[in-house]
Design a protein around this motif. Sequence first.
Motif, PDB file in Angstrom:
ATOM      1  N   PRO A 164       0.841  -1.201   0.000  1.00  0.00           N
ATOM      2  CA  PRO A 164       0.000   0.000   0.000  1.00  0.00           C
ATOM      3  C   PRO A 164       0.877   1.253   0.000  1.00  0.00           C
ATOM      4  CG  PRO A 164       0.055  -0.975   2.169  1.00  0.00           C
ATOM      5  CD  PRO A 164       0.808  -1.911   1.261  1.00  0.00           C
ATOM      6  N   HIS A 165       0.263   2.400  -0.159  1.00  0.00           N
ATOM      7  CA  HIS A 165       1.021   3.654  -0.206  1.00  0.00           C
ATOM      8  C   HIS A 165       1.542   4.055   1.172  1.00  0.00           C
ATOM      9  CE1 HIS A 165       2.410   7.438  -1.700  1.00  0.00           C
ATOM     10  NE2 HIS A 165       1.554   8.140  -0.990  1.00  0.00           N
ATOM     11  N   ALA A 166       0.948   3.558   2.216  1.00  0.00           N
ATOM     12  CA  ALA A 166       1.337   3.935   3.572  1.00  0.00           C
ATOM     13  C   ALA A 166       2.194   2.848   4.210  1.00  0.00           C
ATOM     14  CB  ALA A 166       0.091   4.163   4.421  1.00  0.00           C
ATOM     15  N   GLY A 167       2.927   3.221   5.213  1.00  0.00           N
ATOM     16  CA  GLY A 167       3.680   2.228   5.967  1.00  0.00           C
ATOM     17  C   GLY A 167       5.170   2.473   5.949  1.00  0.00           C
ATOM     18  N   ASN A 168       5.863   1.737   6.781  1.00  0.00           N
ATOM     19  CA  ASN A 168       7.313   1.844   6.890  1.00  0.00           C
ATOM     20  C   ASN A 168       8.003   0.613   6.319  1.00  0.00           C
ATOM     21  OD1 ASN A 168       7.229   4.333   8.166  1.00  0.00           O
ATOM     22  ND2 ASN A 168       6.946   3.406  10.166  1.00  0.00           N
ATOM     23  N   TYR A 169       7.517   0.093   5.246  1.00  0.00           N
ATOM     24  CA  TYR A 169       8.056  -1.133   4.670  1.00  0.00           C
ATOM     25  C   TYR A 169       9.445  -0.947   4.082  1.00  0.00           C
ATOM     26  CZ  TYR A 169       5.921   1.148   0.646  1.00  0.00           C
ATOM     27  OH  TYR A 169       5.555   2.057  -0.293  1.00  0.00           O
ATOM     28  N   ASP A 170       9.874   0.272   3.858  1.00  0.00           N
ATOM     29  CA  ASP A 170      11.174   0.517   3.229  1.00  0.00           C
ATOM     30  C   ASP A 170      12.095   1.378   4.090  1.00  0.00           C
ATOM     31  OD1 ASP A 170       9.671   2.818   3.006  1.00  0.00           O
ATOM     32  OD2 ASP A 170      10.609   3.408   1.133  1.00  0.00           O
ATOM     33  N   ALA A 171      11.868   1.424   5.375  1.00  0.00           N
ATOM     34  CA  ALA A 171      12.646   2.316   6.248  1.00  0.00           C
ATOM     35  C   ALA A 171      14.140   2.005   6.201  1.00  0.00           C
ATOM     36  CB  ALA A 171      12.122   2.241   7.677  1.00  0.00           C
ATOM     37  N   VAL A 172      14.502   0.739   6.231  1.00  0.00           N
ATOM     38  CA  VAL A 172      15.926   0.370   6.206  1.00  0.00           C
ATOM     39  C   VAL A 172      16.568   0.833   4.897  1.00  0.00           C
ATOM     40  CG1 VAL A 172      17.547  -1.556   6.216  1.00  0.00           C
ATOM     41  CG2 VAL A 172      15.600  -1.552   7.792  1.00  0.00           C
ATOM     42  N   GLU A 173      15.889   0.608   3.803  1.00  0.00           N
ATOM     43  CA  GLU A 173      16.388   1.035   2.492  1.00  0.00           C
ATOM     44  C   GLU A 173      16.512   2.557   2.423  1.00  0.00           C
ATOM     45  OE1 GLU A 173      14.803   1.006  -2.106  1.00  0.00           O
ATOM     46  OE2 GLU A 173      14.104  -0.576  -0.766  1.00  0.00           O
ATOM     47  N   ALA A 174      15.538   3.268   2.960  1.00  0.00           N
ATOM     48  CA  ALA A 174      15.569   4.729   2.946  1.00  0.00           C
ATOM     49  C   ALA A 174      16.736   5.264   3.774  1.00  0.00           C
ATOM     50  CB  ALA A 174      14.247   5.283   3.478  1.00  0.00           C
ATOM     51  N   PHE A 175      16.969   4.682   4.943  1.00  0.00           N
ATOM     52  CA  PHE A 175      18.088   5.133   5.766  1.00  0.00           C
ATOM     53  C   PHE A 175      19.435   4.815   5.119  1.00  0.00           C
ATOM     54  CE2 PHE A 175      14.954   4.924   9.368  1.00  0.00           C
ATOM     55  CZ  PHE A 175      14.921   6.284   9.571  1.00  0.00           C
ATOM     56  N   LYS A 176      19.526   3.715   4.407  1.00  0.00           N
ATOM     57  CA  LYS A 176      20.758   3.381   3.683  1.00  0.00           C
ATOM     58  C   LYS A 176      21.015   4.431   2.595  1.00  0.00           C
ATOM     59  CE  LYS A 176      22.986  -0.114   0.898  1.00  0.00           C
ATOM     60  NZ  LYS A 176      22.817  -1.294   0.087  1.00  0.00           N
ATOM     61  N   TRP A 177      19.969   4.819   1.886  1.00  0.00           N
ATOM     62  CA  TRP A 177      20.086   5.865   0.854  1.00  0.00           C
ATOM     63  C   TRP A 177      20.544   7.171   1.482  1.00  0.00           C
ATOM     64  CZ3 TRP A 177      17.207  10.422   0.135  1.00  0.00           C
ATOM     65  CH2 TRP A 177      17.447  11.080  -1.054  1.00  0.00           C
ATOM     66  N   LEU A 178      19.934   7.550   2.621  1.00  0.00           N
ATOM     67  CA  LEU A 178      20.339   8.771   3.306  1.00  0.00           C
ATOM     68  C   LEU A 178      21.798   8.719   3.716  1.00  0.00           C
ATOM     69  CD1 LEU A 178      17.336   9.608   5.648  1.00  0.00           C
ATOM     70  CD2 LEU A 178      18.340  11.102   3.921  1.00  0.00           C
ATOM     71  N   ASP A 179      22.241   7.585   4.212  1.00  0.00           N
ATOM     72  CA  ASP A 179      23.628   7.425   4.618  1.00  0.00           C
ATOM     73  C   ASP A 179      24.577   7.636   3.431  1.00  0.00           C
ATOM     74  OD1 ASP A 179      25.610   6.847   6.583  1.00  0.00           O
ATOM     75  OD2 ASP A 179      25.771   4.812   5.778  1.00  0.00           O
ATOM     76  N   GLU A 180      24.206   7.132   2.268  1.00  0.00           N
ATOM     77  CA  GLU A 180      25.037   7.297   1.064  1.00  0.00           C
ATOM     78  C   GLU A 180      25.058   8.756   0.617  1.00  0.00           C
ATOM     79  OE1 GLU A 180      23.315   4.665  -1.766  1.00  0.00           O
ATOM     80  OE2 GLU A 180      23.966   2.855  -0.695  1.00  0.00           O
ATOM     81  N   ILE A 181      23.939   9.440   0.703  1.00  0.00           N
ATOM     82  CA  ILE A 181      23.828  10.829   0.251  1.00  0.00           C
ATOM     83  C   ILE A 181      24.586  11.769   1.189  1.00  0.00           C
ATOM     84  CG2 ILE A 181      22.210  12.763  -0.055  1.00  0.00           C
ATOM     85  CD1 ILE A 181      22.223  10.746  -2.339  1.00  0.00           C
ATOM     86  N   LEU A 182      24.422  11.533   2.488  1.00  0.00           N
ATOM     87  CA  LEU A 182      25.030  12.444   3.458  1.00  0.00           C
ATOM     88  C   LEU A 182      26.472  12.084   3.729  1.00  0.00           C
ATOM     89  CD1 LEU A 182      22.013  12.655   5.910  1.00  0.00           C
ATOM     90  CD2 LEU A 182      22.665  14.286   4.152  1.00  0.00           C
TER      91      LEU A 182
END
Length: 93
Positions: free
Chosen positions: A75-93
Amino acid sequence: MKTEAGKNLAFQIKLTSPFDYLTFENNVNTAPYWYVRWGMKDRDSSFALETVFYHELLNNKNIKNLNFGFAWLKPHAGNYDAVEAFKWLDEIL
């Protein structure tokens, strides 16, 4: 809209669409980094809207990094990708 209430309503309706805030025609300063996941089982919008949003972001020259994906059978809501999102943030920052 000629009345104050009508002007307020028109402004509120404009706020519901992100497209006015992503185009160069409106001289906006768009954030340079975008991580977007759109659940494919979203009950409120179609793939057409999601695809237009993707291309609007893709064609914005202010955006340096766009990580956009359709979440398969989610669905459009939820935290199903939180780990992936934080990994992306780590790479960007």
